[in-house]
Write a protein that holds these residues in place. Sequence first.
Motif, PDB file in Angstrom:
ATOM      1  N   LYS A 269      -4.110  11.090  -4.915  1.00  0.00           N
ATOM      2  CA  LYS A 269      -4.314  11.965  -3.683  1.00  0.00           C
ATOM      3  C   LYS A 269      -5.338  11.378  -2.649  1.00  0.00           C
ATOM      4  O   LYS A 269      -6.574  11.350  -2.960  1.00  0.00           O
ATOM      5  N   LEU A 270      -4.669  10.584  -1.635  1.00  0.00           N
ATOM      6  CA  LEU A 270      -5.725   9.818  -0.608  1.00  0.00           C
ATOM      7  C   LEU A 270      -6.469  10.924   0.283  1.00  0.00           C
ATOM      8  O   LEU A 270      -5.397  11.366   1.042  1.00  0.00           O
ATOM      9  N   PHE A 288      -5.758   2.442   8.242  1.00  0.00           N
ATOM     10  CA  PHE A 288      -4.805   2.941   7.050  1.00  0.00           C
ATOM     11  C   PHE A 288      -5.016   1.980   6.145  1.00  0.00           C
ATOM     12  O   PHE A 288      -5.633   0.986   6.076  1.00  0.00           O
ATOM     13  N   LYS A 301       2.149   1.024  -2.059  1.00  0.00           N
ATOM     14  CA  LYS A 301       2.268   2.415  -0.958  1.00  0.00           C
ATOM     15  C   LYS A 301       1.202   2.237   0.339  1.00  0.00           C
ATOM     16  O   LYS A 301       0.094   1.430   0.105  1.00  0.00           O
ATOM     17  N   THR A 302       1.718   2.573   1.375  1.00  0.00           N
ATOM     18  CA  THR A 302       0.883   2.605   2.552  1.00  0.00           C
ATOM     19  C   THR A 302       0.723   3.851   3.316  1.00  0.00           C
ATOM     20  O   THR A 302       1.772   4.784   3.498  1.00  0.00           O
ATOM     21  N   SER A 303      -0.347   4.251   3.781  1.00  0.00           N
ATOM     22  CA  SER A 303      -0.596   5.587   4.304  1.00  0.00           C
ATOM     23  C   SER A 303      -0.258   5.378   5.808  1.00  0.00           C
ATOM     24  O   SER A 303      -0.011   4.353   6.393  1.00  0.00           O
ATOM     25  N   LYS A 304      -0.347   6.433   6.651  1.00  0.00           N
ATOM     26  CA  LYS A 304      -0.137   6.519   7.814  1.00  0.00           C
ATOM     27  C   LYS A 304      -1.278   6.008   8.458  1.00  0.00           C
ATOM     28  O   LYS A 304      -2.398   6.156   8.036  1.00  0.00           O
ATOM     29  N   TRP A 314      -6.450  11.728   5.618  1.00  0.00           N
ATOM     30  CA  TRP A 314      -5.200  11.451   5.392  1.00  0.00           C
ATOM     31  C   TRP A 314      -4.295  12.480   4.639  1.00  0.00           C
ATOM     32  O   TRP A 314      -3.299  13.106   4.985  1.00  0.00           O
ATOM     33  N   GLU A 316      -2.743  12.576   1.747  1.00  0.00           N
ATOM     34  CA  GLU A 316      -1.507  12.068   1.406  1.00  0.00           C
ATOM     35  C   GLU A 316      -1.340  11.802   0.185  1.00  0.00           C
ATOM     36  O   GLU A 316      -2.647  11.299  -0.922  1.00  0.00           O
TER      37      GLU A 316
END
Length: 569
Positions: A269-270, A288, A301-304, A314, A316
Amino acid sequence: MSFFFGAFLGICFGIGLIVAFARYEKIRSRGRSEMAKVIAAFARMTVQDTRKVIPPEFYPPWVVFSQRQKLNWLNHQLDKLWPFINEAASELIRSNVEPILEQYRPAILASLTFSKLTLGTVAPQFTGVAIVESESGNEGITMELEMQWDGNPNIVLDIRTRVGVGLPVQVKNIGFTGVFRLIFKPLVDEFPCFGAVAYSLREKKDLDFTLKIIGGDISSIPGISDAIEETIRDAIEDSITWPVRQIIPILPGDYSDLELRPCGSLDVKLVQAKELTNKDLIGKSDPFVVLFVRPLRDRMKTSKTIDNELNPIWNEHFEFTVEDPTTQHLTVRVFDDEGPVRAPEIIGVAHVPLKDLEPGKVKDIWLKLVKDVEVQRDKKNRGQVHLELLYCPYGTESSLKNPFNSDFALTTLEKSLKSGSDQREIAELVKTATQKKKDVIVRGVLSIIVIAAENLPKVDLMGKADPFVVLALKKAGNKSKTRVAHDTLNPVWNQTFDFVVEDGQHEMLILEVYDHDTFGKDKLGRCIMTLTRVMMEGEIQDCFPIDGTKSGKLFLNLKWTPQLVFRES
């Protein structure tokens, strides 16, 4: 009379000199004895002991600790054998590597094959060897060989683009440094005393090469050089880099247990970051995050992107498959998004060894960002990133629940692993399991008692403040606030607030502390937290530091009452 007085002084001085000399010799003897003890203690110290006593920054640059033994004798023999190895290995490499390159061939290329492949006249040099002790006893022997190769191979790739253009591309100036791992397993009572050999690139320290079109310049064709280089690096990463391993059977038998298999999942969990370095001249960075366990395009995996923010939130959730928790680690890279024209600029990087995670327990961690995880002397403050990590091994008991996704168990996948299904079937099951876990929704009631605050910063001329707290759920948007406590830096509220939470595992609680003013309000700081801990423990009471202030902390009581768990249709 003066004669006797002079004689007396002379005798006293002589006696004093003798006493002083005897005392000096005693002190000197004691010093030599203590120094001998210190030298003897240093002689008994191991490399690990020395690293504990002396910080790395105090070592001279010429001091190198190596746990690997030198292999000059092997390099001498390898130079003699290299012409024969070159001829035998070139065709073997061609037949094994071409299918891998085809698998990773970019869309702009129609085909990618070898037209020439020889390893040249320069043999690699083995700079060290070490035996890795196994915790499982005598099941096998693991050996690691450190290798360096500045070769002059003759490698030509025959490349055809989608528009029918043929490009003979030469791979030149190869420089490679890495550590290869050899596993001799299982040990048997039949010569050569082991059933198979598994080999892998345990660590890739450096890989450099240049690409050149024969009779032309590859940079004149936009995108081709980068696409080919990325293809080569991805193929090496996914085909031979640990925990991937290639198996060579020596004796007849089933060695499928040596193959790469997923052994667990890592839930990440970021949450947020704070105090990020500003990379923009005008405004603030647009951060990001890219996360991965294995640096493969389909596994990263890339966050917004959070625009114009140095303290982004984030919240995320990502999931990764783990093959070897003893050696793998999670890498976190924070970038500044420069838009569609320029490439993103890296802000900082951090990583977490998976061996530091206790299976089945969430680890809440703040990671300091550095320029390079291999460089330990980076003193620049690049910011911090906040993560919650949970490693769940497959095949654990049903009592080990995933608090991020408490309603799902990988029973189908675990049965498949035990039955020895092939890699494609296992990959499909992992994908299906991940999708099902994303569908889980956890509802409940979150009860918050804002008890008090302590040591808030002074904001008034009188050295006081009029603090109050605003509570908000980030995803739902629900808000409440406490009453104002006047003229105090240690306010007591003891107020209770209840929030109905629709999606507990993706929700976040934000508490902002303000100073009430006649003409408005001044923000003092904030606390940000996920609901993971209170969902796991049911009820918690703790103090939380207030970010954005030089001092101050909040005392809270949180209670979680689950209402319903269901899946989205």
